[in-house]
Motif scaffolding. Sequence first.
Motif, PDB file in Angstrom:
ATOM      1  N   ARG A 151      -7.244   2.457   7.212  1.00 32.51           N
ATOM      2  CA  ARG A 151      -6.255   3.120   6.374  1.00 32.51           C
ATOM      3  C   ARG A 151      -5.879   4.499   6.930  1.00 32.51           C
ATOM      4  NH1 ARG A 151      -4.124   2.588   1.116  1.00 32.51           N
ATOM      5  NH2 ARG A 151      -3.352   4.589   0.277  1.00 32.51           N
ATOM      6  N   GLU A 152      -6.846   5.215   7.500  1.00 28.11           N
ATOM      7  CA  GLU A 152      -6.547   6.531   8.048  1.00 28.11           C
ATOM      8  C   GLU A 152      -5.536   6.450   9.193  1.00 28.11           C
ATOM      9  OE1 GLU A 152      -7.285   9.409   6.881  1.00 28.11           O
ATOM     10  OE2 GLU A 152      -8.668   8.736   5.317  1.00 28.11           O
ATOM     11  N   ILE A 153      -5.574   5.347   9.958  1.00 25.33           N
ATOM     12  CA  ILE A 153      -4.586   5.163  11.025  1.00 25.33           C
ATOM     13  C   ILE A 153      -3.235   4.833  10.416  1.00 25.33           C
ATOM     14  CG2 ILE A 153      -4.057   3.924  13.155  1.00 25.33           C
ATOM     15  CD1 ILE A 153      -7.044   3.227  13.359  1.00 25.33           C
ATOM     16  N   LEU A 154      -3.240   3.980   9.400  1.00 28.26           N
ATOM     17  CA  LEU A 154      -1.999   3.614   8.721  1.00 28.26           C
ATOM     18  C   LEU A 154      -1.318   4.827   8.094  1.00 28.26           C
ATOM     19  CD1 LEU A 154      -0.048   1.428   7.667  1.00 28.26           C
ATOM     20  CD2 LEU A 154      -1.594   1.137   5.708  1.00 28.26           C
ATOM     21  N   LEU A 155      -2.087   5.759   7.578  1.00 31.65           N
ATOM     22  CA  LEU A 155      -1.511   6.966   6.980  1.00 31.65           C
ATOM     23  C   LEU A 155      -0.689   7.767   8.000  1.00 31.65           C
ATOM     24  CD1 LEU A 155      -4.536   8.137   4.822  1.00 31.65           C
ATOM     25  CD2 LEU A 155      -2.288   7.474   3.938  1.00 31.65           C
ATOM     26  N   ARG A 164       5.457  12.766   4.788  1.00 30.11           N
ATOM     27  CA  ARG A 164       4.507  11.777   4.256  1.00 30.11           C
ATOM     28  C   ARG A 164       4.161  12.224   2.840  1.00 30.11           C
ATOM     29  NH1 ARG A 164       3.811   8.712   8.496  1.00 30.11           N
ATOM     30  NH2 ARG A 164       4.145   9.667  10.537  1.00 30.11           N
ATOM     31  N   ARG A 165       4.804  11.573   1.849  1.00 26.36           N
ATOM     32  CA  ARG A 165       4.768  12.046   0.469  1.00 26.36           C
ATOM     33  C   ARG A 165       3.951  11.114  -0.417  1.00 26.36           C
ATOM     34  NH1 ARG A 165      11.012  12.249   1.601  1.00 26.36           N
ATOM     35  NH2 ARG A 165      10.405  10.077   1.871  1.00 26.36           N
ATOM     36  N   PRO A 166       3.386  11.639  -1.498  1.00 22.17           N
ATOM     37  CA  PRO A 166       2.657  10.792  -2.446  1.00 22.17           C
ATOM     38  C   PRO A 166       3.574   9.684  -2.973  1.00 22.17           C
ATOM     39  CG  PRO A 166       2.326  13.108  -2.958  1.00 22.17           C
ATOM     40  CD  PRO A 166       3.392  13.056  -1.917  1.00 22.17           C
ATOM     41  N   GLY A 167       3.046   8.471  -2.998  1.00 24.54           N
ATOM     42  CA  GLY A 167       3.801   7.339  -3.510  1.00 24.54           C
ATOM     43  C   GLY A 167       4.609   6.597  -2.473  1.00 24.54           C
ATOM     44  N   ASP A 168       4.792   7.168  -1.283  1.00 19.05           N
ATOM     45  CA  ASP A 168       5.539   6.476  -0.239  1.00 19.05           C
ATOM     46  C   ASP A 168       4.824   5.192   0.160  1.00 19.05           C
ATOM     47  OD1 ASP A 168       7.440   8.448  -0.185  1.00 19.05           O
ATOM     48  OD2 ASP A 168       6.874   9.255   1.784  1.00 19.05           O
ATOM     49  N   ARG A 169       5.600   4.129   0.286  1.00 18.29           N
ATOM     50  CA  ARG A 169       5.015   2.871   0.752  1.00 18.29           C
ATOM     51  C   ARG A 169       4.804   2.925   2.256  1.00 18.29           C
ATOM     52  NH1 ARG A 169       6.900  -3.380  -0.518  1.00 18.29           N
ATOM     53  NH2 ARG A 169       5.809  -4.345   1.246  1.00 18.29           N
ATOM     54  N   MET A 170       3.692   2.354   2.699  1.00 19.20           N
ATOM     55  CA  MET A 170       3.373   2.299   4.127  1.00 19.20           C
ATOM     56  C   MET A 170       3.638   0.893   4.659  1.00 19.20           C
ATOM     57  SD  MET A 170      -0.126   4.598   4.204  1.00 19.20           S
ATOM     58  CE  MET A 170      -0.951   3.695   2.877  1.00 19.20           C
ATOM     59  N   LEU A 228       0.828  -1.195   0.000  1.00 21.51           N
ATOM     60  CA  LEU A 228       0.000   0.000   0.000  1.00 21.51           C
ATOM     61  C   LEU A 228       0.869   1.255   0.000  1.00 21.51           C
ATOM     62  CD1 LEU A 228      -2.652  -1.066   2.695  1.00 21.51           C
ATOM     63  CD2 LEU A 228      -2.722  -1.406   0.211  1.00 21.51           C
ATOM     64  N   HIS A 229       0.417   2.276  -0.738  1.00 20.35           N
ATOM     65  CA  HIS A 229       1.177   3.518  -0.884  1.00 20.35           C
ATOM     66  C   HIS A 229       0.284   4.721  -0.613  1.00 20.35           C
ATOM     67  CE1 HIS A 229       3.256   0.461  -3.308  1.00 20.35           C
ATOM     68  NE2 HIS A 229       4.361   1.121  -3.015  1.00 20.35           N
ATOM     69  N   ILE A 230       0.891   5.828  -0.206  1.00 20.12           N
ATOM     70  CA  ILE A 230       0.148   7.057   0.060  1.00 20.12           C
ATOM     71  C   ILE A 230      -0.281   7.690  -1.255  1.00 20.12           C
ATOM     72  CG2 ILE A 230       0.263   9.369   1.077  1.00 20.12           C
ATOM     73  CD1 ILE A 230       2.353   8.339   3.023  1.00 20.12           C
ATOM     74  N   ALA A 231      -1.562   7.978  -1.365  1.00 27.49           N
ATOM     75  CA  ALA A 231      -2.094   8.605  -2.580  1.00 27.49           C
ATOM     76  C   ALA A 231      -1.850  10.116  -2.557  1.00 27.49           C
ATOM     77  CB  ALA A 231      -3.589   8.319  -2.703  1.00 27.49           C
ATOM     78  N   GLU A 232      -1.960  10.729  -3.727  1.00 26.05           N
ATOM     79  CA  GLU A 232      -1.722  12.164  -3.846  1.00 26.05           C
ATOM     80  C   GLU A 232      -2.635  12.964  -2.935  1.00 26.05           C
ATOM     81  OE1 GLU A 232      -0.041  15.624  -4.864  1.00 26.05           O
ATOM     82  OE2 GLU A 232       0.583  13.796  -5.921  1.00 26.05           O
ATOM     83  N   ASP A 233      -3.933  12.654  -2.940  1.00 25.13           N
ATOM     84  CA  ASP A 233      -4.869  13.420  -2.124  1.00 25.13           C
ATOM     85  C   ASP A 233      -4.660  13.162  -0.640  1.00 25.13           C
ATOM     86  OD1 ASP A 233      -5.870  10.769  -2.443  1.00 25.13           O
ATOM     87  OD2 ASP A 233      -7.839  11.439  -1.772  1.00 25.13           O
TER      88      ASP A 233
END
Length: 370
Positions: free
Chosen positions: A351-355, A299-305, A280-285
């Motif tokens: 997912r919000e916690i994972l972010l 915490r950047r777009p595309g970073d793997r979590m 899973l990766h951080i989305a742009e939004d």
Amino acid sequence: MNETSLDTARPETTPRAQGFSMPAEFAPHDACWMLWPQRPDTWRYGAKPAQRAFAEVACAIAESETVFVGVNDDQYENARHQLPAHIRVVELSSNDAWMRDVGPTFLTHPDGRLAMVDWEFNAWGGLEGGLYFPWDKDRRIRTKIAEMLGIPRFAAPVVLEGGALHVDGQGTLITTEECLLNANRNPDRDRDQMERVLHDTLGVDHVIWLPRGCHLDETDGHVDNLCCFVAPGEVVLTWCDDESDPQYAISREALEVLETSHDAKGRRLNVHKLPQPGPLHIAEDEASGIDRLSHSHPRRPGDRMAASYVNFYIGNSVVVMPLLDPAHDEAAQGIVQGLFPDKRVIGVPAREILLGGGNIHCITQQQPRP
């Protein structure tokens, strides 16, 4: 409430010498402690999506035991409004919401007493890789909870977070070298010295050292995202079958150690594999809603979590686990249910916690029943 500063030159000051030990998470609880998210450089959009996820986790655990949620003063009314009446909201200031790591490690005594360990905390690495600054409010949380409960507090002279360890309640502890032996935690202590601290502080007899935690875990490899005890002699391990994924090698290293280890009672461990979600990766939004500050973890777009289904909470009658990936959630929940046939497994969209960098186990801390 009284404080004891642990002194290796005076063994009688240690919890072990006084008969205290850390019980397993699957032992009975009196309560669960959480903190309320609000930090804008961790949680997007003013933490409103994360607050909804935290509230759902709290409600699920409250089916099983009392839940306390600590809240900064400026969020007290909002949290009280969002949480149902049976969730106990208390003013308990923090720098962020990771109660597993900033909260107490509770100990119990055979005579029915409860105590806690107050580890040093430096936000997962201090100024050498830590995730934010300052962390002064986090450092006071354990003292405040000890005061609230009226229990002894053992001040331990090492940097350590609750997510860095799991115990079976029968003398065995699992941790990772990546975290506990990291130079940004306790550079003056080697493996033998850390084992002595764990023996004396938590009452354990045997430590199993896994090499690394999950891939890109920003806590420097907390074991609670990789592996945990589900019963004496039984562990569950994050698993990956994709040879091109860095998690593949990490999981196999851990499996080799676990399968060749024994616990404090001399038993070989039975290892249950729990496939990872994603990757899973951080989305742009998702990245765009987070404040960018120089002193906090980017915490950047595309970073793997570092996503893991092992990051669940074991309650008295429920197990609350993260739902992270529709392609794997149902199968993962089925595996976890098989590990806990006498408990109800509740999946919470997380997912919000994972972010924010962790998950359900990271935001909770059980208060055992003495």
